[in-house]
Design a protein around this motif. Structure first.
Motif, PDB file in Angstrom:
ATOM      1  N   GLU A 111       0.838  -1.213   0.000  1.00 38.50           N
ATOM      2  CA  GLU A 111       0.000   0.000   0.000  1.00 38.50           C
ATOM      3  C   GLU A 111       0.867   1.254   0.000  1.00 38.50           C
ATOM      4  O   GLU A 111       0.598   2.200  -0.744  1.00 38.50           O
ATOM      5  N   GLU A 112       1.926   1.241   0.794  1.00 37.05           N
ATOM      6  CA  GLU A 112       2.841   2.384   0.810  1.00 37.05           C
ATOM      7  C   GLU A 112       3.545   2.524  -0.536  1.00 37.05           C
ATOM      8  O   GLU A 112       3.735   3.629  -1.029  1.00 37.05           O
ATOM      9  N   ARG A 113       3.915   1.394  -1.148  1.00 36.44           N
ATOM     10  CA  ARG A 113       4.561   1.435  -2.463  1.00 36.44           C
ATOM     11  C   ARG A 113       3.650   2.101  -3.490  1.00 36.44           C
ATOM     12  O   ARG A 113       4.083   2.948  -4.258  1.00 36.44           O
ATOM     13  N   ARG A 114       2.373   1.734  -3.487  1.00 35.74           N
ATOM     14  CA  ARG A 114       1.423   2.341  -4.437  1.00 35.74           C
ATOM     15  C   ARG A 114       1.294   3.843  -4.189  1.00 35.74           C
ATOM     16  O   ARG A 114       1.260   4.626  -5.131  1.00 35.74           O
ATOM     17  N   LYS A 115       1.232   4.244  -2.935  1.00 38.33           N
ATOM     18  CA  LYS A 115       1.148   5.677  -2.606  1.00 38.33           C
ATOM     19  C   LYS A 115       2.376   6.420  -3.105  1.00 38.33           C
ATOM     20  O   LYS A 115       2.270   7.455  -3.754  1.00 38.33           O
TER      21      LYS A 115
END
Length: 185
Positions: free
Chosen positions: A160-164
């Motif tokens: 999720e952090e990677r996508r953000k």
């Protein structure tokens, strides 16, 4: 009457030291502008009534800062890989510097990097024909092409952090495009 002479190719003489000094001045001016902006924002926050200060979640509702902090931590978990990526970026910029200098001296050179076929931002011929605009364009493309994979290759980053981070990095890269700047429009 101008004080510059022209080479046999019809281009003005290229003085790499003047060019380097111009780039240095641009960097210094940019740094001053960023510092002034930061100090202005800091002063506004310092003079706010603490009872009226906004909740940090309101200032960063998508927890972008947390995601980028995680990215930095992930990148620093392998500092050698990060240093190698920075060295590669530096080398590509040095190659760009050399080809630009050669071009300014009248030599025909291939670009270090080209915009993708779907990238409509740099379709105007001035981006290729004008040496300064071409340098700005290629410098931007080199950095953009380095930044996105650097985010992709960060290890130990929550999905999720990677996508953000990928999303906001792309927004940043698009926003700083020289085609969005008044002097280069």
């Amino acid at each position: 009457m101008t004080d510059s002479t022209e080479t046999p190719s019809g281009l003005p003489d290229f003085d790499p030291f003047k060019f380097q000094n111009s780039l240095k001045e641009i960097g210094e001016r940019s740094q001053r502008l960023i510092e002034e902006f930061y100090n202005q924002e800091k002063d506004q926050l310092t003079h706010m009534d603490p009872g009226k200060m906004a909740d940090p979640c309101i200032l960063d509702p998508n927890n972008i800062q947390e995601a980028f902090s995680s990215l930095f931590t992930a990148m620093m978990s392998n500092p050698q890989k990060f240093a190698e990526a920075q060295a590669n970026l530096w080398q590509t910029h040095m190659n760009l510097w050399q080809t630009t200098a050669k071009r300014m001296m009248g030599e025909a050179v291939e670009p270090v990097v080209k915009a993708g076929p779907r990238d409509k931002r740099f379709r105007d011929s001035e981006w290729d024909e004008n040496v300064v605009f071409d340098y700005i364009k290629q410098s931007y493309l080199l950095t953009a092409n380095w930044l996105n994979p650097a985010v992709d290759e960060a290890e130990d980053l929550d999905e999720e952090e990677r996508r953000k981070v990928e999303f906001y990095t792309q927004q940043y890269v698009d926003a700083i495009s020289p085609t969005n700047s008044v002097p280069t429009k």
